[in-house]
Scaffold this active site. Sequence first.
Site, PDB file in Angstrom:
ATOM      1  N   GLY B  36     -15.323 -57.324 -16.575  1.00  0.00           N
ATOM      2  CA  GLY B  36     -16.724 -57.160 -16.203  1.00  0.00           C
ATOM      3  C   GLY B  36     -16.952 -56.208 -15.052  1.00  0.00           C
ATOM      4  O   GLY B  36     -18.061 -55.717 -14.858  1.00  0.00           O
ATOM      5  N   SER B  37     -15.898 -55.919 -14.267  1.00  0.00           N
ATOM      6  CA  SER B  37     -15.995 -54.894 -13.212  1.00  0.00           C
ATOM      7  C   SER B  37     -15.617 -53.524 -13.770  1.00  0.00           C
ATOM      8  O   SER B  37     -16.283 -52.527 -13.504  1.00  0.00           O
ATOM      9  CB  SER B  37     -15.063 -55.238 -12.042  1.00  0.00           C
ATOM     10  N   SER B  75     -13.808 -53.998  -8.073  1.00  0.00           N
ATOM     11  CA  SER B  75     -13.513 -55.392  -8.404  1.00  0.00           C
ATOM     12  C   SER B  75     -14.580 -56.240  -7.735  1.00  0.00           C
ATOM     13  O   SER B  75     -14.716 -56.199  -6.504  1.00  0.00           O
ATOM     14  CB  SER B  75     -12.127 -55.796  -7.896  1.00  0.00           C
ATOM     15  N   SER B  77     -14.838 -59.483  -7.266  1.00  0.00           N
ATOM     16  CA  SER B  77     -14.269 -60.448  -6.313  1.00  0.00           C
ATOM     17  C   SER B  77     -13.530 -59.741  -5.185  1.00  0.00           C
ATOM     18  O   SER B  77     -13.409 -60.256  -4.079  1.00  0.00           O
ATOM     19  CB  SER B  77     -13.290 -61.375  -7.035  1.00  0.00           C
ATOM     20  N   THR B  80      -8.813 -58.695  -7.674  1.00  0.00           N
ATOM     21  CA  THR B  80      -8.201 -58.438  -8.981  1.00  0.00           C
ATOM     22  C   THR B  80      -6.895 -57.677  -8.783  1.00  0.00           C
ATOM     23  O   THR B  80      -6.886 -56.580  -8.222  1.00  0.00           O
ATOM     24  CB  THR B  80      -9.165 -57.602  -9.849  1.00  0.00           C
ATOM     25  N   ARG B 123     -19.436 -60.332 -14.413  1.00  0.00           N
ATOM     26  CA  ARG B 123     -20.140 -59.694 -15.530  1.00  0.00           C
ATOM     27  C   ARG B 123     -21.651 -59.721 -15.363  1.00  0.00           C
ATOM     28  O   ARG B 123     -22.356 -58.976 -16.029  1.00  0.00           O
ATOM     29  CB  ARG B 123     -19.742 -60.342 -16.855  1.00  0.00           C
ATOM     30  N   GLU B 197     -16.869 -64.164 -23.328  1.00  0.00           N
ATOM     31  CA  GLU B 197     -16.937 -64.970 -22.106  1.00  0.00           C
ATOM     32  C   GLU B 197     -18.097 -65.954 -22.112  1.00  0.00           C
ATOM     33  O   GLU B 197     -17.938 -67.097 -21.693  1.00  0.00           O
ATOM     34  CB  GLU B 197     -17.025 -64.062 -20.873  1.00  0.00           C
ATOM     35  N   HIS B 213     -13.655 -43.022 -40.296  1.00  0.00           N
ATOM     36  CA  HIS B 213     -12.369 -42.489 -40.746  1.00  0.00           C
ATOM     37  C   HIS B 213     -11.344 -43.591 -41.019  1.00  0.00           C
ATOM     38  O   HIS B 213     -10.197 -43.294 -41.330  1.00  0.00           O
ATOM     39  CB  HIS B 213     -11.830 -41.487 -39.722  1.00  0.00           C
ATOM     40  N   LYS B 301      -4.603 -66.764 -14.848  1.00  0.00           N
ATOM     41  CA  LYS B 301      -4.274 -66.080 -13.581  1.00  0.00           C
ATOM     42  C   LYS B 301      -3.328 -66.927 -12.729  1.00  0.00           C
ATOM     43  O   LYS B 301      -2.416 -66.400 -12.087  1.00  0.00           O
ATOM     44  CB  LYS B 301      -5.559 -65.769 -12.792  1.00  0.00           C
TER      45      LYS B 301
END
Lengths: 305, 305
Positions: B36-37, B75, B77, B80, B123, B197, B213, B301
């Site tokens: 989202g960043s 980022s 936060s 990240t 986000r 999300e 294609h 994480k």
Amino acid sequence: MDFIEELKTLKTQVLISDSFKIPEHFDNIVISGMGGSGIVGKLFSELYHLKPVICLDDYDIPDFVGKNTVFIGISYSGNTEEAISCTKQALKKGAHVFVITSGGDLSKLSNERIVIPSGLQPRSAIGYMLMPLLNTFLNIDAEKRNSISNLINGVDLHHEEASQLGKEIANEKKIPVIYGFSPFRYVAYRWKTQFNENSKLMAINNYFPELNHNDTMSLRDTYLKETFFFITFGGSSGKISRRIDATEKVTSTTFHKVEPLGIDDIEKMFYLIHFGDYISLETAMIRNMDPRDVSSIEHLKSLIR
Amino acid sequence: MDFIEELKTLKTQVLISDSFKIPEHFDNIVISGMGGSGIVGKLFSELYHLKPVICLDDYDIPDFVGKNTVFIGISYSGNTEEAISCTKQALKKGAHVFVITSGGDLSKLSNERIVIPSGLQPRSAIGYMLMPLLNTFLNIDAEKRNSISNLINGVDLHHEEASQLGKEIANEKKIPVIYGFSPFRYVAYRWKTQFNENSKLMAINNYFPELNHNDTMSLRDTYLKETFFFITFGGSSGKISRRIDATEKVTSTTFHKVEPLGIDDIEKMFYLIHFGDYISLETAMIRNMDPRDVSSIEHLKSLIR
């Protein structure tokens, strides 16, 4: 030539030694191409990091293209309208223009051209189109080309594991979801496009670690999860490998892991590409689909002309 | 703050006037960020064409990054690990390093920083992170920011059409397939990640003309086609518009078409982004999923730390 014979030409394709004489000084590389031709620029962009590499798969070039740009137009047929449009624009801007093609209008746009054999499906000519980029920018030599060729020959001789995956996908009526990671992001995309064109099957590609920031949130609770068949590759760094394991655990999902042979990223890339070719071929055969048939794409081209 | 209140902050976010003082001469722009960043760099790359823009969503920077690079680490936060890793590497290479963050370790890495309000889901802070890029490189002024804000306010007040699409997807248990085109390729990607999300739903994004294609070849004959819900946007060029119509015809597929309001590409981009926010929110609500919950991502994480 039937489709499996086409696939088997890859081991000779990778022996071509053609390369471009690029200028000593340049600021960036811009590569234009669509579908089975355009992917070679995308694959190359993951292996070469000395200059920015911008891959175009649309009609127009960005404003920054100019005399310090190495521009490479790629179209197997030589008649892809997007690639021709971009190449003409790059010529007008004074870029160093090179082309890779089997003929068509594109071959007439630059004397700096590598003309490759015709008669294949564009997506089956990936070796002919990718090797000139590797020869030119990564100084691949004859010994390395032979090594890649031997590796591919091994896939031709022993593609049972690939065929088995293709059988599972077709027999269980699954939508393949292929999760790559650098430098194999576009290998996952290649697999997706091979499922589309050869097997006439929807497919999904994505890549670590980016997918851990969004996709991961859907895997635990999405409906229709049984619809999908998850595949990823071995040969990753420790960081990515830990992410793959953690993603399986957190989302209660099992990934089929294809372990590439090969002694470096280039070899692993070719191994995985060719392995995927055989999966999509097997899926096509079980579905009674002609892997060479691209009539919908041809029909569409005729409608927009 | 509940999620719909978060979404409604977008119309004030887009009023921020912060911008960076970039050097007069530089060769390329490299933007690092995830999920989202990171998407704000990708959206920006479709609007700015005066220099190569390379977006990184992995741990490492390419070799070409150096003193002629404008590097932007993003980022929300500020913690990240991929963005921090890239930003540290860019500093070592002598790039001009700028950061956009609400705090965390990233804010300590450069004095050339724009610090944005914390407290939102990353986000949901897309306006705070995208506007500085537009202000800096596209010279967006107060009048244009007001115009974008008014447009977004209209979506907040009249999101019935978006909610209706969200209802159809959830009630019919469909997997959304969003087909974009330049300059809205990454709008399609944004919608996909919002379904992931917010709605906890698998989703697919792709773009014209490249999908003509490969993907096109699968739409007629794929099994499980009834699983998918196809969406594309209006506001395309004549060439792409003809491709969209031809693709529907050739493949016997119906695309839901969302017509963006807005007087230029930037406004249409914001309109479509916000419209997609409301679709994914509606789908989440019908599925009884908490749109704010990203526990799987947080769990992952913690496992890889």
